[in-house]
Enzyme design. Structure first.
Site, short mmCIF file in Angstrom:
data_model
loop_
_atom_site.label_atom_id
_atom_site.label_comp_id
_atom_site.label_asym_id
_atom_site.label_seq_id
_atom_site.Cartn_x
_atom_site.Cartn_y
_atom_site.Cartn_z
N TRP A 32 -7.00 -0.13 -6.54
CA TRP A 32 -5.64 0.39 -6.43
C TRP A 32 -4.66 -0.68 -5.97
O TRP A 32 -3.52 -0.68 -6.40
CB TRP A 32 -5.60 1.61 -5.52
CG TRP A 32 -6.03 2.88 -6.21
CD1 TRP A 32 -6.80 2.99 -7.33
CD2 TRP A 32 -5.72 4.21 -5.81
NE1 TRP A 32 -6.99 4.31 -7.65
CE2 TRP A 32 -6.33 5.08 -6.72
CE3 TRP A 32 -4.99 4.75 -4.75
CZ2 TRP A 32 -6.22 6.45 -6.63
CZ3 TRP A 32 -4.89 6.13 -4.65
CH2 TRP A 32 -5.50 6.98 -5.60
N ASN A 33 -5.11 -1.61 -5.11
CA ASN A 33 -4.23 -2.74 -4.76
C ASN A 33 -3.88 -3.52 -6.02
O ASN A 33 -2.71 -3.84 -6.25
CB ASN A 33 -4.92 -3.70 -3.77
CG ASN A 33 -5.03 -3.17 -2.37
OD1 ASN A 33 -6.08 -3.32 -1.75
ND2 ASN A 33 -3.98 -2.58 -1.83
N GLU B 23 -4.40 4.23 7.49
CA GLU B 23 -3.15 3.92 6.81
C GLU B 23 -2.15 5.07 6.90
O GLU B 23 -2.52 6.21 7.19
CB GLU B 23 -3.44 3.59 5.33
CG GLU B 23 -2.25 3.15 4.51
CD GLU B 23 -1.55 1.90 5.03
OE1 GLU B 23 -0.99 1.93 6.14
OE2 GLU B 23 -1.54 0.89 4.30
N ARG C 254 -6.13 -6.88 7.85
CA ARG C 254 -6.01 -5.90 6.77
C ARG C 254 -7.30 -5.95 5.95
O ARG C 254 -7.86 -7.02 5.69
CB ARG C 254 -4.82 -6.22 5.87
CG ARG C 254 -4.64 -5.17 4.78
CD ARG C 254 -3.48 -5.50 3.87
NE ARG C 254 -3.37 -4.48 2.82
CZ ARG C 254 -2.69 -4.65 1.70
NH1 ARG C 254 -2.04 -5.78 1.48
NH2 ARG C 254 -2.66 -3.69 0.80
N HIS C 255 -7.77 -4.80 5.51
CA HIS C 255 -8.98 -4.69 4.70
C HIS C 255 -8.91 -5.55 3.44
O HIS C 255 -7.83 -5.97 3.02
CB HIS C 255 -9.20 -3.22 4.29
CG HIS C 255 -8.06 -2.69 3.47
ND1 HIS C 255 -7.94 -2.94 2.11
CD2 HIS C 255 -7.00 -1.93 3.80
CE1 HIS C 255 -6.84 -2.36 1.65
NE2 HIS C 255 -6.24 -1.75 2.67
N GLY C 256 -10.06 -5.76 2.80
CA GLY C 256 -10.11 -6.48 1.53
C GLY C 256 -9.47 -5.67 0.40
O GLY C 256 -9.17 -4.48 0.54
#
Length: 190
Positions: free
Chosen positions: A15-16, A83, A9-11
């Site tokens: 927004w995360n 996604e 999964r990306h860094g």
């Protein structure tokens, strides 16, 4: 030897950190996400990998490019591993979704891509890799929902939930040198 796929999964992004649904919104890594990708790249540099496939969304591409700089292997961008399209909920928090659509907002479509279709998209991509990259070691930089839903459908005995941590890696090995998506085993998940 077997075909090995490392799902990453990306860094992390802003927004995360704000708990906003990202979906296909093209949000870049934040500083923490760059640091996470750099740390993962350093760890992966002691291993042999042949190729990297990345979602075409910026946060995944940035993660892939940081890893590629350490590994020196080719990177290919592919929209099939982007996604889930979150439709109307993109850019909203859980609280905002409840305010707008009620506590049962998950029961509404709200323009979201079907979860089974997301899993099918991920599994179809993995099957393509094991057919075309026999006995290779492949990194796939993607997104939490796509990876989680794909793993949940592929290996339900190992993955009851779909949440995947940022820059976590799940290593899958093809079993018995077959080219069937049903013949994977989980080697590690960290």
């Amino acid at each position: 030897m077997a075909t090995t796929i490392g799902l990453i999964r990306h860094g992390v992004t802003e927004w995360n950190n704000l708990s906003k649904a990202q979906g296909i919104s093209d949000i870049p890594l934040n500083e923490e996400g760059v640091e996470q990708a750099t740390a993962l790249a350093k760890r992966l540099s002691s291993e042999e990998w042949d190729v990297i496939f990345s979602s075409n969304l910026t946060r995944a591409r940035q993660t892939a490019e940081i890893i590629q700089q350490c590994l020196g292997v080719p990177v290919f961008n592919d929209e099939r591993i982007r996604e889930i399209d979150c439709g109307l909920i993109e850019g909203t928090t859980e609280e905002e979704r409840i305010t707008r659509w009620g506590a049962n907002w998950r029961e509404q479509t709200l323009g979201m891509e079907d979860l089974k279709m997301v899993a099918k998209r991920g599994l179809t991509f993995l099957e393509k890799l094991i057919k075309e990259y026999v006995d290779k070691r492949i990194l796939v930089i993607s997104h939490g929902a796509l990876i989680g839903l794909s793993l949940q459908h592929l290996l339900p005995q190992h993955f009851q939930k779909t949440y995947i941590d940022n820059t976590s890696i799940t290593i899958l090995d093809a079993v018995n040198h077959t080219k069937s998506i049903d013949e994977f085993i989980v080697v590690s998940n960290y």
